[in-house]
Design a protein around this motif. Structure first.
Motif, PDB file in Angstrom:
ATOM      1  N   LYS A  36       0.825  -1.209   0.000  1.00  0.00           N
ATOM      2  CA  LYS A  36       0.000   0.000   0.000  1.00  0.00           C
ATOM      3  C   LYS A  36       0.861   1.262   0.000  1.00  0.00           C
ATOM      4  O   LYS A  36       0.527   2.261  -0.648  1.00  0.00           O
ATOM      5  CB  LYS A  36      -0.937   0.005   1.204  1.00  0.00           C
ATOM      6  CG  LYS A  36      -1.900   1.156   1.215  1.00  0.00           C
ATOM      7  CD  LYS A  36      -2.869   1.071   2.362  1.00  0.00           C
ATOM      8  CE  LYS A  36      -3.829   2.254   2.340  1.00  0.00           C
ATOM      9  NZ  LYS A  36      -4.772   2.214   3.444  1.00  0.00           N
ATOM     10  N   ALA A  37       1.993   1.227   0.708  1.00  0.00           N
ATOM     11  CA  ALA A  37       2.898   2.371   0.779  1.00  0.00           C
ATOM     12  C   ALA A  37       3.726   2.531  -0.491  1.00  0.00           C
ATOM     13  O   ALA A  37       4.430   3.530  -0.656  1.00  0.00           O
ATOM     14  CB  ALA A  37       3.829   2.215   1.988  1.00  0.00           C
ATOM     15  N   GLY A  38       3.669   1.560  -1.399  1.00  0.00           N
ATOM     16  CA  GLY A  38       4.447   1.626  -2.632  1.00  0.00           C
ATOM     17  C   GLY A  38       5.872   1.141  -2.467  1.00  0.00           C
ATOM     18  O   GLY A  38       6.691   1.292  -3.379  1.00  0.00           O
ATOM     19  N   SER A  39       6.196   0.556  -1.332  1.00  0.00           N
ATOM     20  CA  SER A  39       7.549   0.073  -1.080  1.00  0.00           C
ATOM     21  C   SER A  39       7.810  -1.305  -1.680  1.00  0.00           C
ATOM     22  O   SER A  39       8.962  -1.681  -1.891  1.00  0.00           O
ATOM     23  CB  SER A  39       7.808   0.003   0.427  1.00  0.00           C
ATOM     24  OG  SER A  39       7.691   1.282   0.989  1.00  0.00           O
ATOM     25  N   LEU A  40       6.755  -2.047  -1.936  1.00  0.00           N
ATOM     26  CA  LEU A  40       6.869  -3.387  -2.505  1.00  0.00           C
ATOM     27  C   LEU A  40       5.891  -3.465  -3.670  1.00  0.00           C
ATOM     28  O   LEU A  40       4.682  -3.301  -3.480  1.00  0.00           O
ATOM     29  CB  LEU A  40       6.539  -4.439  -1.435  1.00  0.00           C
ATOM     30  CG  LEU A  40       6.796  -5.895  -1.780  1.00  0.00           C
ATOM     31  CD1 LEU A  40       8.280  -6.126  -2.085  1.00  0.00           C
ATOM     32  CD2 LEU A  40       6.351  -6.796  -0.644  1.00  0.00           C
ATOM     33  N   GLY A  41       6.434  -3.675  -4.847  1.00  0.00           N
ATOM     34  CA  GLY A  41       5.601  -3.683  -6.046  1.00  0.00           C
ATOM     35  C   GLY A  41       4.891  -5.001  -6.278  1.00  0.00           C
ATOM     36  O   GLY A  41       5.371  -6.060  -5.872  1.00  0.00           O
ATOM     37  N   THR A  42       3.736  -4.908  -6.904  1.00  0.00           N
ATOM     38  CA  THR A  42       2.958  -6.088  -7.272  1.00  0.00           C
ATOM     39  C   THR A  42       2.498  -5.947  -8.715  1.00  0.00           C
ATOM     40  O   THR A  42       2.584  -4.871  -9.304  1.00  0.00           O
ATOM     41  CB  THR A  42       1.719  -6.261  -6.376  1.00  0.00           C
ATOM     42  OG1 THR A  42       0.864  -5.132  -6.550  1.00  0.00           O
ATOM     43  CG2 THR A  42       2.096  -6.430  -4.914  1.00  0.00           C
ATOM     44  N   VAL A  43       2.010  -7.043  -9.264  1.00  0.00           N
ATOM     45  CA  VAL A  43       1.380  -7.039 -10.583  1.00  0.00           C
ATOM     46  C   VAL A  43       0.036  -7.736 -10.461  1.00  0.00           C
ATOM     47  O   VAL A  43      -0.166  -8.580  -9.585  1.00  0.00           O
ATOM     48  CB  VAL A  43       2.249  -7.744 -11.652  1.00  0.00           C
ATOM     49  CG1 VAL A  43       3.548  -6.996 -11.879  1.00  0.00           C
ATOM     50  CG2 VAL A  43       2.533  -9.184 -11.270  1.00  0.00           C
ATOM     51  N   ARG A  44      -0.889  -7.329 -11.316  1.00  0.00           N
ATOM     52  CA  ARG A  44      -2.215  -7.960 -11.356  1.00  0.00           C
ATOM     53  C   ARG A  44      -2.235  -8.959 -12.502  1.00  0.00           C
ATOM     54  O   ARG A  44      -1.804  -8.657 -13.608  1.00  0.00           O
ATOM     55  CB  ARG A  44      -3.298  -6.919 -11.590  1.00  0.00           C
ATOM     56  CG  ARG A  44      -3.439  -5.855 -10.537  1.00  0.00           C
ATOM     57  CD  ARG A  44      -4.139  -6.254  -9.316  1.00  0.00           C
ATOM     58  NE  ARG A  44      -5.506  -6.691  -9.574  1.00  0.00           N
ATOM     59  CZ  ARG A  44      -6.309  -7.110  -8.634  1.00  0.00           C
ATOM     60  NH1 ARG A  44      -5.889  -7.138  -7.384  1.00  0.00           N
ATOM     61  NH2 ARG A  44      -7.519  -7.498  -8.904  1.00  0.00           N
ATOM     62  N   ILE A  45      -2.737 -10.137 -12.203  1.00  0.00           N
ATOM     63  CA  ILE A  45      -2.978 -11.162 -13.221  1.00  0.00           C
ATOM     64  C   ILE A  45      -4.445 -11.520 -13.061  1.00  0.00           C
ATOM     65  O   ILE A  45      -4.808 -12.277 -12.150  1.00  0.00           O
ATOM     66  CB  ILE A  45      -2.063 -12.393 -13.035  1.00  0.00           C
ATOM     67  CG1 ILE A  45      -0.602 -11.979 -13.051  1.00  0.00           C
ATOM     68  CG2 ILE A  45      -2.362 -13.436 -14.103  1.00  0.00           C
ATOM     69  CD1 ILE A  45       0.366 -13.089 -12.707  1.00  0.00           C
ATOM     70  N   GLY A  46      -5.264 -10.920 -13.888  1.00  0.00           N
ATOM     71  CA  GLY A  46      -6.705 -11.066 -13.704  1.00  0.00           C
ATOM     72  C   GLY A  46      -7.100 -10.434 -12.389  1.00  0.00           C
ATOM     73  O   GLY A  46      -6.822  -9.267 -12.144  1.00  0.00           O
ATOM     74  N   ARG A  47      -7.722 -11.219 -11.526  1.00  0.00           N
ATOM     75  CA  ARG A  47      -8.103 -10.725 -10.196  1.00  0.00           C
ATOM     76  C   ARG A  47      -7.028 -10.973  -9.143  1.00  0.00           C
ATOM     77  O   ARG A  47      -7.177 -10.565  -7.999  1.00  0.00           O
ATOM     78  CB  ARG A  47      -9.401 -11.407  -9.754  1.00  0.00           C
ATOM     79  CG  ARG A  47     -10.581 -10.996 -10.573  1.00  0.00           C
ATOM     80  CD  ARG A  47     -11.858 -11.688 -10.179  1.00  0.00           C
ATOM     81  NE  ARG A  47     -11.800 -12.372  -8.903  1.00  0.00           N
ATOM     82  CZ  ARG A  47     -12.818 -12.920  -8.295  1.00  0.00           C
ATOM     83  NH1 ARG A  47     -14.003 -12.883  -8.865  1.00  0.00           N
ATOM     84  NH2 ARG A  47     -12.689 -13.526  -7.141  1.00  0.00           N
ATOM     85  N   LEU A  48      -5.954 -11.644  -9.528  1.00  0.00           N
ATOM     86  CA  LEU A  48      -4.908 -12.020  -8.578  1.00  0.00           C
ATOM     87  C   LEU A  48      -3.850 -10.935  -8.449  1.00  0.00           C
ATOM     88  O   LEU A  48      -3.482 -10.293  -9.429  1.00  0.00           O
ATOM     89  CB  LEU A  48      -4.236 -13.320  -9.017  1.00  0.00           C
ATOM     90  CG  LEU A  48      -5.153 -14.523  -9.208  1.00  0.00           C
ATOM     91  CD1 LEU A  48      -4.374 -15.690  -9.781  1.00  0.00           C
ATOM     92  CD2 LEU A  48      -5.811 -14.895  -7.897  1.00  0.00           C
ATOM     93  N   ASN A  49      -3.345 -10.748  -7.265  1.00  0.00           N
ATOM     94  CA  ASN A  49      -2.269  -9.818  -6.977  1.00  0.00           C
ATOM     95  C   ASN A  49      -1.038 -10.656  -6.657  1.00  0.00           C
ATOM     96  O   ASN A  49      -1.067 -11.477  -5.741  1.00  0.00           O
ATOM     97  CB  ASN A  49      -2.657  -8.950  -5.775  1.00  0.00           C
ATOM     98  CG  ASN A  49      -2.067  -7.583  -5.828  1.00  0.00           C
ATOM     99  OD1 ASN A  49      -1.504  -7.178  -6.818  1.00  0.00           O
ATOM    100  ND2 ASN A  49      -2.205  -6.860  -4.734  1.00  0.00           N
ATOM    101  N   ARG A  50       0.047 -10.456  -7.404  1.00  0.00           N
ATOM    102  CA  ARG A  50       1.260 -11.246  -7.196  1.00  0.00           C
ATOM    103  C   ARG A  50       2.466 -10.333  -7.040  1.00  0.00           C
ATOM    104  O   ARG A  50       2.525  -9.233  -7.591  1.00  0.00           O
ATOM    105  CB  ARG A  50       1.509 -12.203  -8.375  1.00  0.00           C
ATOM    106  CG  ARG A  50       0.447 -13.288  -8.520  1.00  0.00           C
ATOM    107  CD  ARG A  50       0.520 -14.247  -7.346  1.00  0.00           C
ATOM    108  NE  ARG A  50      -0.398 -15.351  -7.465  1.00  0.00           N
ATOM    109  CZ  ARG A  50      -1.492 -15.490  -6.741  1.00  0.00           C
ATOM    110  NH1 ARG A  50      -1.825 -14.565  -5.860  1.00  0.00           N
ATOM    111  NH2 ARG A  50      -2.271 -16.537  -6.880  1.00  0.00           N
ATOM    112  N   VAL A  51       3.452 -10.816  -6.296  1.00  0.00           N
ATOM    113  CA  VAL A  51       4.695 -10.091  -6.089  1.00  0.00           C
ATOM    114  C   VAL A  51       5.769 -10.772  -6.939  1.00  0.00           C
ATOM    115  O   VAL A  51       6.054 -11.955  -6.737  1.00  0.00           O
ATOM    116  CB  VAL A  51       5.122 -10.109  -4.601  1.00  0.00           C
ATOM    117  CG1 VAL A  51       6.436  -9.365  -4.418  1.00  0.00           C
ATOM    118  CG2 VAL A  51       4.035  -9.523  -3.713  1.00  0.00           C
ATOM    119  N   PRO A  52       6.350 -10.037  -7.904  1.00  0.00           N
ATOM    120  CA  PRO A  52       7.450 -10.627  -8.672  1.00  0.00           C
ATOM    121  C   PRO A  52       8.618 -10.952  -7.739  1.00  0.00           C
ATOM    122  O   PRO A  52       8.946 -10.162  -6.845  1.00  0.00           O
ATOM    123  CB  PRO A  52       7.834  -9.527  -9.663  1.00  0.00           C
ATOM    124  CG  PRO A  52       6.638  -8.630  -9.735  1.00  0.00           C
ATOM    125  CD  PRO A  52       6.009  -8.696  -8.367  1.00  0.00           C
ATOM    126  N   ALA A  53       9.230 -12.099  -7.931  1.00  0.00           N
ATOM    127  CA  ALA A  53      10.319 -12.532  -7.053  1.00  0.00           C
ATOM    128  C   ALA A  53      11.458 -11.521  -7.035  1.00  0.00           C
ATOM    129  O   ALA A  53      12.041 -11.259  -5.973  1.00  0.00           O
ATOM    130  CB  ALA A  53      10.822 -13.908  -7.487  1.00  0.00           C
TER     131      ALA A  53
END
Length: 72
Positions: A36-53
């Protein structure tokens, strides 16, 4: 003929929020706060939220450089 188990040993490219939290040894709640703070990025895959390794590696590298986890 003998069959062998060719289990894929490659590291995962995307992690769930819980898996990312486990890798960082933090709680799932704290992981969501970092996202939420933008310190750790995520990507959306459809409805899923994932963190790239590689995002975890970048995050740890920033911490090691002395950057705050939640920004300034």
């Amino acid at each position: 003929m003998t069959t062998t188990d060719h289990t894929d040993e490659r590291p995962r490219l995307m992690l769930t929020i819980q898996e990312a939290a486990d890798q960082l040894a933090i709680s799932r709640t704290l992981c969501y706060q970092l996202i939420k703070a933008g310190s750790l990025g995520t990507v959306r895959i459809g409805r899923l939220n994932r963190v790239p390794a590689d995002e975890l590696e970048d995050f740890v590298a920033r911490l090691r450089r002395g950057e705050p986890a939640f920004g300034a």
